[in-house]
Design an enzyme around this catalytic site. Sequence first.
Site, PDB file in Angstrom:
ATOM      1  CG  ASP A 111      56.276  43.947 -66.680  1.00  0.00           C
ATOM      2  OD1 ASP A 111      56.523  42.851 -67.206  1.00  0.00           O
ATOM      3  OD2 ASP A 111      55.209  44.560 -66.834  1.00  0.00           O
ATOM      4  CD1 TRP A 157      54.118  40.971 -73.617  1.00  0.00           C
ATOM      5  CD2 TRP A 157      55.137  41.992 -75.326  1.00  0.00           C
ATOM      6  NE1 TRP A 157      55.256  41.556 -73.135  1.00  0.00           N
ATOM      7  CE2 TRP A 157      55.895  42.185 -74.155  1.00  0.00           C
ATOM      8  CE3 TRP A 157      55.578  42.525 -76.532  1.00  0.00           C
ATOM      9  CZ2 TRP A 157      57.087  42.923 -74.165  1.00  0.00           C
ATOM     10  CZ3 TRP A 157      56.764  43.247 -76.537  1.00  0.00           C
ATOM     11  CH2 TRP A 157      57.500  43.450 -75.367  1.00  0.00           C
ATOM     12  CG  HIS A 282      58.693  39.176 -64.850  1.00  0.00           C
ATOM     13  ND1 HIS A 282      59.512  39.903 -65.690  1.00  0.00           N
ATOM     14  CD2 HIS A 282      57.549  39.904 -64.719  1.00  0.00           C
ATOM     15  CE1 HIS A 282      58.880  41.012 -66.070  1.00  0.00           C
ATOM     16  NE2 HIS A 282      57.692  41.039 -65.489  1.00  0.00           N
TER      17      HIS A 282
END
Length: 304
Positions: A111, A157, A282
């Site tokens: 990440d 984001w 993820h």
Amino acid sequence: MSVSFPGFEARDVEVGSPDGSVRLRVRTGGAGPAVLLVHGYPETGAMWHRVAPALAETHTVVVPDLRGYGASDRPPGDASHAAYSKRAMGADLAALMAQLGHASYAVVGHDRGARVAHRMALDHAGAVERVAVLDIVPTRHVFETLDARVALAYDHWFFLASESDLPEVLVGAAPEHWLRTKLAQWSGAGDRFDEVFAPEAVAEYVASFDAASVHATAEDYRAGATVDLEHDEASWTAGERVRVPLLALWGEAGLVGRGYDPLEVWRAYADDVRGHGVPGGHFLPEEAPAETLAALRGFLTHGG
């Protein structure tokens, strides 16, 4: 209960950086060639607890908390967001590794930590021998190819990169809810949340996600949308590439696996790319630790 890293020592190390000294919390263990494991958002070095002890059987393993995260310092941000650029974070870690006596090493990042690892492979090419990037494609590529699907999946984001104080105010009003929601949203954990994410690891993530860290980690994303892009564009224009072997791993059920061809993307930025998907979403080291460990061992030991 604290996260178990059998055979590891946890301590604080003060390192010099271009914007002043920073105290980093670091776990170290094992012996052999050095490998640096770098966590992502919204976690700490504890995310490696199912991978690091096994890697320490053959390697010296260094597991820091990035600046702004975990038990490391939270330097103040400013309008440039340079304090939380991947260049600044990478400089911290390069200084840490030098201070620990490692002139060369591998870097494995997940990440945000993978974005730091990518920058380190460019800025500290003489020290980084190989690099593994877990569940990302380059920041520059994300912004260059942005569409509605990615924007909706990566909504954080743009929210966290807001130049207002809304991220700090809203996330700060319910930090544990935000953190647990994002862990669940980005993973394939479903009703297996407490199985996938060890309760003691989540407790560390929550305990360290204080007001200062909420601000610092928002600065990380503000940097990602501003100064990091400037650095990445300058590197691209100058023809800088990752010259060392690069391993890309991704979650088969996550956005990177579903939305990109990660190997094709990374080959535009690096000379020697290999990798594959692993089960889950993820958070590879927590969702698929056996598969992640096997891939890292092969890459770090044999170059495969």
